[in-house]
Design an enzyme around this catalytic site. Structure first.
Site, PDB file in Angstrom:
ATOM      1  N   GLU A  32       0.881  -1.169   0.000  1.00 39.90           N
ATOM      2  CA  GLU A  32       0.000   0.000   0.000  1.00 39.90           C
ATOM      3  C   GLU A  32       0.918   1.218   0.000  1.00 39.90           C
ATOM      4  O   GLU A  32       1.481   1.582   1.033  1.00 39.90           O
ATOM      5  CB  GLU A  32      -0.883  -0.013   1.251  1.00 39.90           C
ATOM      6  CG  GLU A  32      -1.715   1.227   1.440  1.00 39.90           C
ATOM      7  CD  GLU A  32      -2.345   1.309   2.826  1.00 39.90           C
ATOM      8  OE1 GLU A  32      -2.428   2.423   3.366  1.00 39.90           O
ATOM      9  OE2 GLU A  32      -2.752   0.251   3.364  1.00 39.90           O
ATOM     10  N   ARG A  36       1.304  10.208   0.753  1.00 40.83           N
ATOM     11  CA  ARG A  36       1.820  11.257   1.627  1.00 40.83           C
ATOM     12  C   ARG A  36       3.037  11.971   1.047  1.00 40.83           C
ATOM     13  O   ARG A  36       3.533  12.912   1.656  1.00 40.83           O
ATOM     14  CB  ARG A  36       2.256  10.659   2.966  1.00 40.83           C
ATOM     15  CG  ARG A  36       1.133  10.184   3.827  1.00 40.83           C
ATOM     16  CD  ARG A  36       1.689   9.690   5.145  1.00 40.83           C
ATOM     17  NE  ARG A  36       1.226   8.330   5.368  1.00 40.83           N
ATOM     18  CZ  ARG A  36       1.687   7.519   6.282  1.00 40.83           C
ATOM     19  NH1 ARG A  36       2.654   7.904   7.073  1.00 40.83           N
ATOM     20  NH2 ARG A  36       1.192   6.316   6.427  1.00 40.83           N
ATOM     21  N   THR A  60      -3.535   6.253   2.215  1.00 44.22           N
ATOM     22  CA  THR A  60      -3.660   7.646   2.659  1.00 44.22           C
ATOM     23  C   THR A  60      -4.329   8.494   1.577  1.00 44.22           C
ATOM     24  O   THR A  60      -3.978   9.654   1.380  1.00 44.22           O
ATOM     25  CB  THR A  60      -2.294   8.244   3.090  1.00 44.22           C
ATOM     26  OG1 THR A  60      -1.510   7.248   3.731  1.00 44.22           O
ATOM     27  CG2 THR A  60      -2.503   9.398   4.072  1.00 44.22           C
ATOM     28  N   LYS A 120     -10.886  -0.490   6.981  1.00 45.08           N
ATOM     29  CA  LYS A 120      -9.638  -0.317   7.713  1.00 45.08           C
ATOM     30  C   LYS A 120     -10.005   0.150   9.118  1.00 45.08           C
ATOM     31  O   LYS A 120     -10.862   1.027   9.282  1.00 45.08           O
ATOM     32  CB  LYS A 120      -8.789   0.737   6.998  1.00 45.08           C
ATOM     33  CG  LYS A 120      -7.511   1.115   7.700  1.00 45.08           C
ATOM     34  CD  LYS A 120      -6.752   2.125   6.854  1.00 45.08           C
ATOM     35  CE  LYS A 120      -5.493   2.584   7.557  1.00 45.08           C
ATOM     36  NZ  LYS A 120      -4.636   3.385   6.680  1.00 45.08           N
TER      37      LYS A 120
END
Length: 191
Positions: A32, A36, A60, A120
């Site tokens: 993953e 960011r 993210t 999640k």
């Protein structure tokens, strides 16, 4: 889907290949790559090109624009720290798995209304870990969880042994020797 989802932060594009190669060498076939950093989109595209056997997704992802960029780069799944309705609808339209961060009953109900039954659970350590997952599983038996943030080698087996855990996410295997960390994870998993 893999039972382990490494949360990978690529700060410089040149780190993509050695990082993903280390995961594969350690026996982990999933990454993953977080949105960011400035090179996230390029890192995902490179990862998808160089490692077609890997399940490479974007993490993210906090808005629709990032989601579109990630999917254009070839991401095979999308993960968010929270629930974005626009990202959920877009992923559904594109038939791409979307794993939004949900830790409250209200958020889980919103995810279910959007057709999402794998969420999640982030940050798992802060929000009660396995004890919280077990409590949330009672009113939501149809939901599977991906605990992230708070999982490590000391509690990994406990998480994986709980039937409502779809996979475990985290960056704990990315610190130090990635290959050795991944091999230790495989040992914990009995593989």
């Amino acid at each position: 889907m893999d039972k382990i989802i490494p949360v990978v932060v690529i700060k410089e594009l040149k780190d993509t290949e050695p990082t993903l190669s280390a995961l594969i060498e350690g026996g982990i076939n999933c990454a993953e790559i977080t949105f960011r950093t400035a090179c996230a989109k390029e890192a995902i595209a490179l990862a998808v090109e160089k490692f077609p056997q890997m399940n490479v997704g974007a993490g993210t992802v906090i808005n629709l624009e990032q989601c579109k960029q990630a999917l254009k780069a070839g991401a095979k799944f999308i993960v968010s720290p929270g629930l974005s309705i626009s990202v959920a609808k877009y992923c559904k339209k594109k038939n791409i798995p979307y794993y939004p961060g949900c830790v409250t009953p209200t958020e889980i109900m919103q995810a279910l209304e959007l057709g999402i039954d794998i969420v999640k659970f982030f940050p798992a350590g802060v929000y009660g870990g396995l004890k919280a997952l077990k409590a949330l599983s009672a009113p939501f038996p149809q939901v599977k969880f991906i605990p992230t943030g708070g999982a490590d080698l000391t509690n990994l087996k406990e998480f994986l042994d709980f039937e409502k855990v779809y996979a475990v996410g985290g960056s704990f295997m990315m610190k130090g020797d990635i290959v050795e960390n991944c091999k230790k994870i495989k040992e914990v998993m009995g593989e």
